[in-house]
Design a protein around this motif. Structure first.
Motif, PDB file in Angstrom:
ATOM      1  N   TRP A 101       0.842  -1.197   0.000  1.00  0.00           N
ATOM      2  CA  TRP A 101       0.000   0.000   0.000  1.00  0.00           C
ATOM      3  C   TRP A 101       0.877   1.248   0.000  1.00  0.00           C
ATOM      4  O   TRP A 101       1.068   1.910   1.011  1.00  0.00           O
ATOM      5  N   SER A 102       1.377   1.612  -1.169  1.00  0.00           N
ATOM      6  CA  SER A 102       2.329   2.729  -1.236  1.00  0.00           C
ATOM      7  C   SER A 102       1.679   4.060  -0.885  1.00  0.00           C
ATOM      8  O   SER A 102       2.347   4.970  -0.370  1.00  0.00           O
ATOM      9  N   THR A 103       0.377   4.222  -1.162  1.00  0.00           N
ATOM     10  CA  THR A 103      -0.289   5.480  -0.828  1.00  0.00           C
ATOM     11  C   THR A 103      -0.574   5.596   0.670  1.00  0.00           C
ATOM     12  O   THR A 103      -0.871   6.691   1.161  1.00  0.00           O
ATOM     13  N   LEU A 104      -0.485   4.516   1.391  1.00  0.00           N
ATOM     14  CA  LEU A 104      -0.549   4.561   2.850  1.00  0.00           C
ATOM     15  C   LEU A 104       0.777   5.031   3.411  1.00  0.00           C
ATOM     16  O   LEU A 104       0.843   5.823   4.349  1.00  0.00           O
ATOM     17  N   GLY A 105       1.866   4.515   2.823  1.00  0.00           N
ATOM     18  CA  GLY A 105       3.192   4.905   3.265  1.00  0.00           C
ATOM     19  C   GLY A 105       3.589   4.226   4.563  1.00  0.00           C
ATOM     20  O   GLY A 105       2.965   3.268   5.011  1.00  0.00           O
ATOM     21  N   LEU A 106       4.643   4.737   5.156  1.00  0.00           N
ATOM     22  CA  LEU A 106       5.173   4.158   6.382  1.00  0.00           C
ATOM     23  C   LEU A 106       4.177   4.322   7.524  1.00  0.00           C
ATOM     24  O   LEU A 106       3.689   5.408   7.791  1.00  0.00           O
ATOM     25  N   LEU A 107       3.904   3.215   8.198  1.00  0.00           N
ATOM     26  CA  LEU A 107       3.045   3.235   9.370  1.00  0.00           C
ATOM     27  C   LEU A 107       3.706   2.390  10.444  1.00  0.00           C
ATOM     28  O   LEU A 107       3.991   1.204  10.222  1.00  0.00           O
ATOM     29  N   GLU A 108       3.984   2.985  11.583  1.00  0.00           N
ATOM     30  CA  GLU A 108       4.631   2.280  12.689  1.00  0.00           C
ATOM     31  C   GLU A 108       3.761   2.390  13.934  1.00  0.00           C
ATOM     32  O   GLU A 108       3.581   3.484  14.471  1.00  0.00           O
ATOM     33  N   ARG A 109       3.223   1.271  14.346  1.00  0.00           N
ATOM     34  CA  ARG A 109       2.488   1.163  15.593  1.00  0.00           C
ATOM     35  C   ARG A 109       3.086   0.001  16.377  1.00  0.00           C
ATOM     36  O   ARG A 109       3.810  -0.824  15.811  1.00  0.00           O
ATOM     37  N   PRO A 110       2.777  -0.107  17.644  1.00  0.00           N
ATOM     38  CA  PRO A 110       3.352  -1.222  18.417  1.00  0.00           C
ATOM     39  C   PRO A 110       3.075  -2.590  17.814  1.00  0.00           C
ATOM     40  O   PRO A 110       3.924  -3.484  17.885  1.00  0.00           O
ATOM     41  N   ASP A 111       1.887  -2.763  17.191  1.00  0.00           N
ATOM     42  CA  ASP A 111       1.549  -4.063  16.626  1.00  0.00           C
ATOM     43  C   ASP A 111       1.260  -3.994  15.128  1.00  0.00           C
ATOM     44  O   ASP A 111       0.577  -4.850  14.581  1.00  0.00           O
ATOM     45  N   LEU A 112       1.798  -2.978  14.439  1.00  0.00           N
ATOM     46  CA  LEU A 112       1.533  -2.821  13.019  1.00  0.00           C
ATOM     47  C   LEU A 112       2.693  -2.119  12.336  1.00  0.00           C
ATOM     48  O   LEU A 112       3.160  -1.079  12.811  1.00  0.00           O
ATOM     49  N   LEU A 113       3.143  -2.690  11.232  1.00  0.00           N
ATOM     50  CA  LEU A 113       4.188  -2.081  10.410  1.00  0.00           C
ATOM     51  C   LEU A 113       3.748  -2.120   8.954  1.00  0.00           C
ATOM     52  O   LEU A 113       3.526  -3.197   8.394  1.00  0.00           O
ATOM     53  N   ALA A 114       3.606  -0.962   8.330  1.00  0.00           N
ATOM     54  CA  ALA A 114       3.360  -0.861   6.894  1.00  0.00           C
ATOM     55  C   ALA A 114       4.634  -0.337   6.241  1.00  0.00           C
ATOM     56  O   ALA A 114       5.095   0.750   6.593  1.00  0.00           O
ATOM     57  N   LEU A 115       5.191  -1.096   5.298  1.00  0.00           N
ATOM     58  CA  LEU A 115       6.542  -0.787   4.827  1.00  0.00           C
ATOM     59  C   LEU A 115       6.663  -0.575   3.315  1.00  0.00           C
ATOM     60  O   LEU A 115       7.777  -0.508   2.805  1.00  0.00           O
ATOM     61  N   ASP A 116       5.550  -0.470   2.602  1.00  0.00           N
ATOM     62  CA  ASP A 116       5.655  -0.073   1.197  1.00  0.00           C
ATOM     63  C   ASP A 116       5.698   1.443   1.142  1.00  0.00           C
ATOM     64  O   ASP A 116       4.664   2.111   1.266  1.00  0.00           O
ATOM     65  N   THR A 117       6.880   1.976   0.959  1.00  0.00           N
ATOM     66  CA  THR A 117       7.046   3.432   0.933  1.00  0.00           C
ATOM     67  C   THR A 117       7.346   3.942  -0.478  1.00  0.00           C
ATOM     68  O   THR A 117       8.022   4.942  -0.666  1.00  0.00           O
ATOM     69  N   GLY A 118       6.823   3.222  -1.471  1.00  0.00           N
ATOM     70  CA  GLY A 118       6.784   3.743  -2.837  1.00  0.00           C
ATOM     71  C   GLY A 118       8.105   3.805  -3.557  1.00  0.00           C
ATOM     72  O   GLY A 118       8.335   4.723  -4.347  1.00  0.00           O
ATOM     73  N   CYS A 119       8.961   2.816  -3.346  1.00  0.00           N
ATOM     74  CA  CYS A 119      10.271   2.847  -3.999  1.00  0.00           C
ATOM     75  C   CYS A 119      10.149   2.990  -5.506  1.00  0.00           C
ATOM     76  O   CYS A 119      10.794   3.844  -6.109  1.00  0.00           O
ATOM     77  N   VAL A 120       9.298   2.177  -6.124  1.00  0.00           N
ATOM     78  CA  VAL A 120       9.205   2.185  -7.586  1.00  0.00           C
ATOM     79  C   VAL A 120       8.641   3.498  -8.118  1.00  0.00           C
ATOM     80  O   VAL A 120       8.861   3.861  -9.277  1.00  0.00           O
ATOM     81  N   TRP A 121       7.944   4.254  -7.256  1.00  0.00           N
ATOM     82  CA  TRP A 121       7.347   5.532  -7.657  1.00  0.00           C
ATOM     83  C   TRP A 121       8.268   6.716  -7.360  1.00  0.00           C
ATOM     84  O   TRP A 121       7.850   7.872  -7.492  1.00  0.00           O
ATOM     85  N   GLY A 122       9.493   6.429  -6.933  1.00  0.00           N
ATOM     86  CA  GLY A 122      10.421   7.494  -6.612  1.00  0.00           C
ATOM     87  C   GLY A 122      10.400   7.882  -5.147  1.00  0.00           C
ATOM     88  O   GLY A 122      10.911   8.949  -4.777  1.00  0.00           O
ATOM     89  N   GLY A 123       9.842   7.014  -4.309  1.00  0.00           N
ATOM     90  CA  GLY A 123       9.803   7.265  -2.868  1.00  0.00           C
ATOM     91  C   GLY A 123      11.042   6.711  -2.178  1.00  0.00           C
ATOM     92  O   GLY A 123      12.176   7.027  -2.560  1.00  0.00           O
ATOM     93  N   GLN A 124      10.827   5.872  -1.192  1.00  0.00           N
ATOM     94  CA  GLN A 124      11.930   5.290  -0.438  1.00  0.00           C
ATOM     95  C   GLN A 124      11.753   3.779  -0.329  1.00  0.00           C
ATOM     96  O   GLN A 124      10.642   3.256  -0.463  1.00  0.00           O
ATOM     97  N   LEU A 125      12.866   3.093  -0.102  1.00  0.00           N
ATOM     98  CA  LEU A 125      12.839   1.680   0.243  1.00  0.00           C
ATOM     99  C   LEU A 125      13.154   1.587   1.725  1.00  0.00           C
ATOM    100  O   LEU A 125      14.151   2.164   2.194  1.00  0.00           O
ATOM    101  N   SER A 126      12.300   0.886   2.471  1.00  0.00           N
ATOM    102  CA  SER A 126      12.373   0.904   3.926  1.00  0.00           C
ATOM    103  C   SER A 126      12.693  -0.469   4.492  1.00  0.00           C
ATOM    104  O   SER A 126      12.181  -1.492   4.019  1.00  0.00           O
ATOM    105  N   ALA A 127      13.514  -0.462   5.528  1.00  0.00           N
ATOM    106  CA  ALA A 127      13.810  -1.664   6.308  1.00  0.00           C
ATOM    107  C   ALA A 127      13.647  -1.320   7.778  1.00  0.00           C
ATOM    108  O   ALA A 127      14.042  -0.235   8.215  1.00  0.00           O
ATOM    109  N   VAL A 128      13.046  -2.234   8.529  1.00  0.00           N
ATOM    110  CA  VAL A 128      12.919  -2.068   9.969  1.00  0.00           C
ATOM    111  C   VAL A 128      13.539  -3.275  10.654  1.00  0.00           C
ATOM    112  O   VAL A 128      13.183  -4.417  10.355  1.00  0.00           O
ATOM    113  N   ARG A 129      14.464  -3.011  11.552  1.00  0.00           N
ATOM    114  CA  ARG A 129      15.037  -4.077  12.361  1.00  0.00           C
ATOM    115  C   ARG A 129      14.044  -4.422  13.473  1.00  0.00           C
ATOM    116  O   ARG A 129      13.558  -3.539  14.181  1.00  0.00           O
TER     117      ARG A 129
END
Length: 275
Positions: A225-253
């Motif tokens: 969900w690239s239009t959602l973007g980065l979402l960080e909650r205690p029990d939720l991680l959304a990590l499609d940050t739109g790399c192919v659209w010129g956004g960012q590629l994200s990694a979370v340890r």
């Protein structure tokens, strides 16, 4: 160290820069890519090759674009004009790559996180999600792959029932794990809206906001969900940050109770809009 990584979509240069940024070592670290390994980015084949080179240090989930590759390779779906799969399809190792892709899972549990590409319906808990994913994985890996691919597409049934059988059951599992963004309060899936969470049409909400969701409290990581973007909650991680659209590629340890975000900027490979 274990890292969860958002959609690659054939953006191998960004992937290489991200691995360098986190100092990734296959002998010490692990990573899980949350699906959409290929397509729309410029180097789908190189991306698959890099993931395979990492061996047991890398897990990679199936996303909707990876399933599209399987369908195109088996003559079930035509190529889209925005596809960038031709290098894989024309490769002398085509069959080996297609086989490698179809062996990837639809859901995993890693470091306490349930990892899926897209989402979950409110009726499932984590154990049911993993069990149903395993049912469909067996079909994708089995001798009847092409027959399965011919019934995989479609938006019905739109709501889960425990008595679903056959193609309806499998199609729902595929749709929710690799395509869902929004759904209604009763768990009816919607596939029309691709905007961000704040643009939900009346009566719809992000799948993770449905009241009474059985997986609530279970840490869930997803991409898609690239239009959602980065979402960080205690029990939720959304990590499609739109790399192919010129956004960012994200990694979370995520190992050892840590939460450490690393991002790299990406060169735009596709322009948003109808395709």
């Amino acid at each position: 160290m274990h890292y969860l990584i958002g959609d690659l979509q054939g953006c191998c240069d960004a992937f290489e820069r991200l691995l360098a940024e986190i100092g990734f070592s296959p002998s010490r670290d692990r990573l899980t890519v949350l699906g959409d390994l290929v397509n729309r980015g410029p180097e789908s084949l190189r991306t698959l090759r890099r993931l395979r080179e990492l061996g047991d240090a890398a897990d990679a989930l199936l996303g909707n674009h990876d399933l599209h590759l399987l369908a195109v390779a088996h003559g079930v779906r035509p190529e889209h004009r925005s596809d960038t799969l031709r290098e894989i399809l024309d490769s002398s190792e085509r069959e080996a790559w297609i086989d490698w892709v179809r062996q990837r899972p639809l859901a995993l549990r890693r470091e306490g996180w349930l990892c899926v590409h897209a989402g979950l319906p409110p009726q499932w808990d984590a154990a049911q999600a993993l069990a149903l994913a395993a049912e469909v994985e067996a079909l994708l890996r089995g001798p009847g792959l092409r027959d399965f691919l011919t019934v995989m597409y479609g938006n019905e049934p739109a709501r889960w029932r425990d008595d679903l059988q056959g193609a309806d059951r499998w199609r729902f599992v595929i749709n929710v794990l690799t395509r869902v963004r929004f759904c209604a309060a009763d768990g009816t899936l919607d596939f029309k809206t691709k905007d961000g969470a704040l643009q939900a049409p009346p009566g719809l909400m992000p799948w993770f906001e449905v009241p009474g969701r059985r997986s609530a409290g279970e840490p869930v990581a997803f991409g898609h969900w690239s239009t959602l973007g980065l979402l960080e909650r205690p029990d939720l991680l959304a990590l499609d940050t739109g790399c192919v659209w010129g956004g960012q590629l994200s990694a979370v340890r995520v190992d050892g109770g840590r939460r450490e975000l690393t991002q790299v900027r990406c060169q735009q490979a596709q322009k948003p809009g109808p395709v």
